[in-house]
Design a protein around this motif. Sequence first.
Motif, PDB file in Angstrom:
ATOM      1  N   UNK A   1       0.804  -1.217   0.000  1.00  0.00           N
ATOM      2  CA  UNK A   1       0.000   0.000   0.000  1.00  0.00           C
ATOM      3  C   UNK A   1       0.843   1.275   0.000  1.00  0.00           C
ATOM      4  N   UNK A   2       2.097   1.169  -0.338  1.00  0.00           N
ATOM      5  CA  UNK A   2       3.004   2.310  -0.234  1.00  0.00           C
ATOM      6  C   UNK A   2       2.947   3.203  -1.463  1.00  0.00           C
ATOM      7  N   UNK A   3       3.616   4.347  -1.372  1.00  0.00           N
ATOM      8  CA  UNK A   3       3.661   5.297  -2.476  1.00  0.00           C
ATOM      9  C   UNK A   3       4.517   4.770  -3.620  1.00  0.00           C
ATOM     10  N   UNK A   4       4.269   5.265  -4.827  1.00  0.00           N
ATOM     11  CA  UNK A   4       5.079   4.898  -5.983  1.00  0.00           C
ATOM     12  C   UNK A   4       6.543   5.221  -5.696  1.00  0.00           C
ATOM     13  N   UNK A   5       7.407   4.320  -6.114  1.00  0.00           N
ATOM     14  CA  UNK A   5       8.828   4.505  -5.883  1.00  0.00           C
ATOM     15  C   UNK A   5       9.301   3.993  -4.543  1.00  0.00           C
ATOM     16  N   UNK A   6       8.355   3.543  -3.712  1.00  0.00           N
ATOM     17  CA  UNK A   6       8.691   3.041  -2.382  1.00  0.00           C
ATOM     18  C   UNK A   6       7.965   1.727  -2.105  1.00  0.00           C
ATOM     19  N   UNK A   7       8.143   0.722  -2.944  1.00  0.00           N
ATOM     20  CA  UNK A   7       7.372  -0.513  -2.763  1.00  0.00           C
ATOM     21  C   UNK A   7       7.656  -1.234  -1.448  1.00  0.00           C
ATOM     22  N   UNK A   8       8.829  -1.016  -0.873  1.00  0.00           N
ATOM     23  CA  UNK A   8       9.152  -1.679   0.394  1.00  0.00           C
ATOM     24  C   UNK A   8       8.689  -0.886   1.605  1.00  0.00           C
ATOM     25  N   UNK A   9       8.338   0.375   1.423  1.00  0.00           N
ATOM     26  CA  UNK A   9       7.874   1.183   2.536  1.00  0.00           C
ATOM     27  C   UNK A   9       8.586   2.508   2.613  1.00  0.00           C
ATOM     28  N   UNK A  10       8.211   3.311   3.593  1.00  0.00           N
ATOM     29  CA  UNK A  10       8.776   4.648   3.743  1.00  0.00           C
ATOM     30  C   UNK A  10      10.274   4.619   4.056  1.00  0.00           C
ATOM     31  N   UNK A  11      10.983   5.640   3.610  1.00  0.00           N
ATOM     32  CA  UNK A  11      12.405   5.744   3.952  1.00  0.00           C
ATOM     33  C   UNK A  11      12.584   5.750   5.470  1.00  0.00           C
ATOM     34  N   UNK A  12      13.563   5.037   5.939  1.00  0.00           N
ATOM     35  CA  UNK A  12      13.859   5.017   7.375  1.00  0.00           C
ATOM     36  C   UNK A  12      13.023   4.041   8.181  1.00  0.00           C
ATOM     37  N   UNK A  13      12.012   3.419   7.566  1.00  0.00           N
ATOM     38  CA  UNK A  13      11.170   2.463   8.298  1.00  0.00           C
ATOM     39  C   UNK A  13      11.704   1.053   8.044  1.00  0.00           C
ATOM     40  N   UNK A  14      12.849   0.769   8.654  1.00  0.00           N
ATOM     41  CA  UNK A  14      13.532  -0.513   8.426  1.00  0.00           C
ATOM     42  C   UNK A  14      12.654  -1.703   8.811  1.00  0.00           C
ATOM     43  N   UNK A  15      11.867  -1.564   9.861  1.00  0.00           N
ATOM     44  CA  UNK A  15      11.014  -2.675  10.296  1.00  0.00           C
ATOM     45  C   UNK A  15       9.979  -3.009   9.218  1.00  0.00           C
ATOM     46  N   UNK A  16       9.366  -1.998   8.643  1.00  0.00           N
ATOM     47  CA  UNK A  16       8.360  -2.239   7.599  1.00  0.00           C
ATOM     48  C   UNK A  16       9.028  -2.816   6.348  1.00  0.00           C
ATOM     49  N   UNK A  17      10.178  -2.265   5.967  1.00  0.00           N
ATOM     50  CA  UNK A  17      10.887  -2.752   4.787  1.00  0.00           C
ATOM     51  C   UNK A  17      11.286  -4.210   4.958  1.00  0.00           C
ATOM     52  N   UNK A  18      11.768  -4.550   6.132  1.00  0.00           N
ATOM     53  CA  UNK A  18      12.142  -5.938   6.423  1.00  0.00           C
ATOM     54  C   UNK A  18      10.911  -6.846   6.372  1.00  0.00           C
ATOM     55  N   UNK A  19       9.788  -6.360   6.893  1.00  0.00           N
ATOM     56  CA  UNK A  19       8.562  -7.156   6.894  1.00  0.00           C
ATOM     57  C   UNK A  19       8.104  -7.457   5.462  1.00  0.00           C
TER      58      UNK A  19
END
Length: 101
Positions: A44-62
């Motif tokens: 559900x993230x913004x275009x260009x950020x499929x893994x999640x918001x910058x700096x949100x390592x927990x979300x990106x890892x998930x």
Amino acid sequence: MCHVSVGHVARVLEERGLPTVGVYVQAFRHVVDEMVLPRAVITPHFMGRPLGPPGDAARQRAVLEVALDLLDSATTRTVVELPYAEKTQAGSSTTGRVSGQ
């Protein structure tokens, strides 16, 4: 890399026996469906950020963990849609709706 190019690369790799999983933002869900990609995670993230918001390592890892689990477990065409995750003290949710097609 263009979201459509990723689908073409995935198709070539799959034809050569290398399993793939694509991570797409919701805005490009139609690409996953039109290209009939074998495995995909829709976020559900913004275009260009499929893994999640910058700096949100927990979300990106998930998101990456869901993608790797899908790569390991899917035996038929499977699309996992991740829900919007509210920040909690415990972290982000990784559960999502799964659809096999």
